[in-house]
Design a protein around this motif. Structure first.
Motif, PDB file in Angstrom:
ATOM      1  N   UNK A  48       0.847  -1.185   0.000  1.00 54.36           N
ATOM      2  CA  UNK A  48       0.000   0.000   0.000  1.00 54.36           C
ATOM      3  C   UNK A  48       0.883   1.237   0.000  1.00 54.36           C
ATOM      4  N   UNK A  49       0.390   2.344  -0.565  1.00 49.90           N
ATOM      5  CA  UNK A  49       1.220   3.522  -0.782  1.00 49.90           C
ATOM      6  C   UNK A  49       0.461   4.798  -0.464  1.00 49.90           C
ATOM      7  N   UNK A  50       1.115   5.700   0.241  1.00 49.56           N
ATOM      8  CA  UNK A  50       0.546   6.987   0.610  1.00 49.56           C
ATOM      9  C   UNK A  50       1.401   8.089  -0.018  1.00 49.56           C
ATOM     10  N   UNK A  51       0.774   9.143  -0.471  1.00 53.49           N
ATOM     11  CA  UNK A  51       1.517  10.231  -1.102  1.00 53.49           C
ATOM     12  C   UNK A  51       1.972   9.888  -2.504  1.00 53.49           C
ATOM     13  N   UNK A  52       1.293   8.949  -3.137  1.00 52.00           N
ATOM     14  CA  UNK A  52       1.657   8.513  -4.481  1.00 52.00           C
ATOM     15  C   UNK A  52       1.213   9.545  -5.518  1.00 52.00           C
ATOM     16  N   UNK A  53       2.026   9.699  -6.546  1.00 48.51           N
ATOM     17  CA  UNK A  53       1.715  10.647  -7.622  1.00 48.51           C
ATOM     18  C   UNK A  53       0.807   9.989  -8.647  1.00 48.51           C
TER      19      UNK A  53
END
Length: 155
Positions: A48-53
């Motif tokens: 999971x990823x946060x702050x992804x572009x």
């Protein structure tokens, strides 16, 4: 010459404990981070990823070998995470994306050559679900649907 050697020895003896303490402190911080992972606070398999572009692109024949239309909720995954082989190991995986209080599910159907780690290129229909194309780039979170949904930082 002997005086210089004694001075250097005294200086190193004085400075070395402080240097070693700082290195040990860094090791302790790293150990604490690993301990959190072991407890499950930060899962190694979290995916999971946060702050992804997030950007958008014109879809067509994707790297997964299928054609898509602009209205399909599909994404192109960054090259580093897309993987090697044909089709890529993450082809056809579903993901959940969140931005600005909106959530949507999409399918990985292509790879994004210019996206950073964690970054995604959206079909125009998916991007318009979250924001106007005039915005161009947004930052949000996403996760693979087969893993936990709590996001972590992307690099």
């Amino acid at each position: 010459m002997l005086v210089l050697a004694i001075f250097v020895f005294a200086f190193v003896s004085t400075v070395l404990p402080f240097t070693a303490g700082r290195v040990h402190g860094l090791q302790r911080e790293r150990h604490e981070e690993l301990a959190q992972r072991a407890r499950g606070d930060v899962g190694i398999h979290k995916r999971a990823f946060y702050g992804a572009r997030f950007t958008f692109y014109d879809v067509g024949l994707g790297a997964c070998g299928q054609y898509n239309s602009p209205d399909d909720f599909i994404v192109a995954l960054n090259v580093a995470q897309f993987g090697i082989g044909y089709p890529g190991p993450n082809c056809f995986q579903t993901i959940t994306i969140t931005y600005g209080g909106n959530t949507a599910q999409a399918t990985i159907m292509d790879k994004c050559m210019g996206c950073p780690w964690g970054g995604l290129d959206f079909s125009r229909g998916l991007f318009n679900h979250f924001a106007s194309e005039d915005v161009g780039v947004v930052y949000g979170s996403w996760s693979f649907d087969d893993g936990p949904s709590e996001p972590t930082s992307s690099y």
